[in-house]
Design a protein around this motif. Structure first.
Motif, PDB file in Angstrom:
ATOM      1  N   PHE A  53      -5.570   1.129  12.513  1.00  9.27           N
ATOM      2  CA  PHE A  53      -4.589   1.830  11.678  1.00  9.27           C
ATOM      3  C   PHE A  53      -4.928   2.651  10.627  1.00  9.27           C
ATOM      4  O   PHE A  53      -5.676   1.951  10.035  1.00  9.27           O
ATOM      5  N   SER A  54      -4.481   4.015  10.472  1.00  9.95           N
ATOM      6  CA  SER A  54      -4.793   4.389   9.205  1.00  9.95           C
ATOM      7  C   SER A  54      -3.238   5.112   9.036  1.00  9.95           C
ATOM      8  O   SER A  54      -2.575   5.884   9.503  1.00  9.95           O
ATOM      9  N   TYR A  55      -3.142   4.731   7.546  1.00  3.74           N
ATOM     10  CA  TYR A  55      -1.579   4.897   7.111  1.00  3.74           C
ATOM     11  C   TYR A  55      -1.652   6.225   6.415  1.00  3.74           C
ATOM     12  O   TYR A  55      -0.491   6.987   6.105  1.00  3.74           O
ATOM     13  N   GLU A  56      -2.690   6.805   6.316  1.00  4.58           N
ATOM     14  CA  GLU A  56      -2.698   8.345   5.367  1.00  4.58           C
ATOM     15  C   GLU A  56      -1.799   9.481   5.870  1.00  4.58           C
ATOM     16  O   GLU A  56      -1.399  10.007   5.285  1.00  4.58           O
ATOM     17  N   GLY A  57      -1.785   9.587   7.204  1.00  7.61           N
ATOM     18  CA  GLY A  57      -1.034  10.554   7.888  1.00  7.61           C
ATOM     19  C   GLY A  57       0.429  10.398   8.336  1.00  7.61           C
ATOM     20  O   GLY A  57       1.134  10.893   9.039  1.00  7.61           O
TER      21      GLY A  57
END
Ligand code: SF4
Length: 89
Positions: A53-57
């Motif tokens: 999971f990558s929250y940045e986008g």
């Protein structure tokens, strides 16, 4: 116009602290992993059989919070002044 094109016009003021926290121990037991198919921003991907999971986008739609069958997601809006800034063209 494709979703990817629309998202490219937006900007993010990314907070160092994630506004969404994923409990990966629950993800490991999830057979369906709907987040990888339904997140419109592609924040959930698979590395082998594990969720990354990558929250940045994140576009703050709330879909992952609603569809997670394992209750593995702790979801908050980003702190004030952070997150996505929508640009309408
Ligand atoms: Fe993806 Fe929406 Fe969840 Fe953000 S809130 S991670 S855009 S599904």
């Amino acid at each position: 116009m494709k979703l990817e094109d629309i998202l490219q016009s937006d900007v993010w003021n990314v907070d160092e602290e994630p506004h969404i926290v994923v409990d990966y121990t629950k993800c490991e037991k999830c057979p369906a992993k709907p987040c990888i198919y339904l997140c419109p921003a592609g924040c959930y991907t698979l590395a082998g059989d594990r969720i990354v999971f990558s929250y940045e986008g994140c576009v703050e739609c709330g879909t992952c919070r609603v569809i997670c069958p394992m209750d593995a997601i702790t979801w908050n809006y980003p702190k004030s002044g952070h997150g996505i800034i929508f640009r309408f063209t």
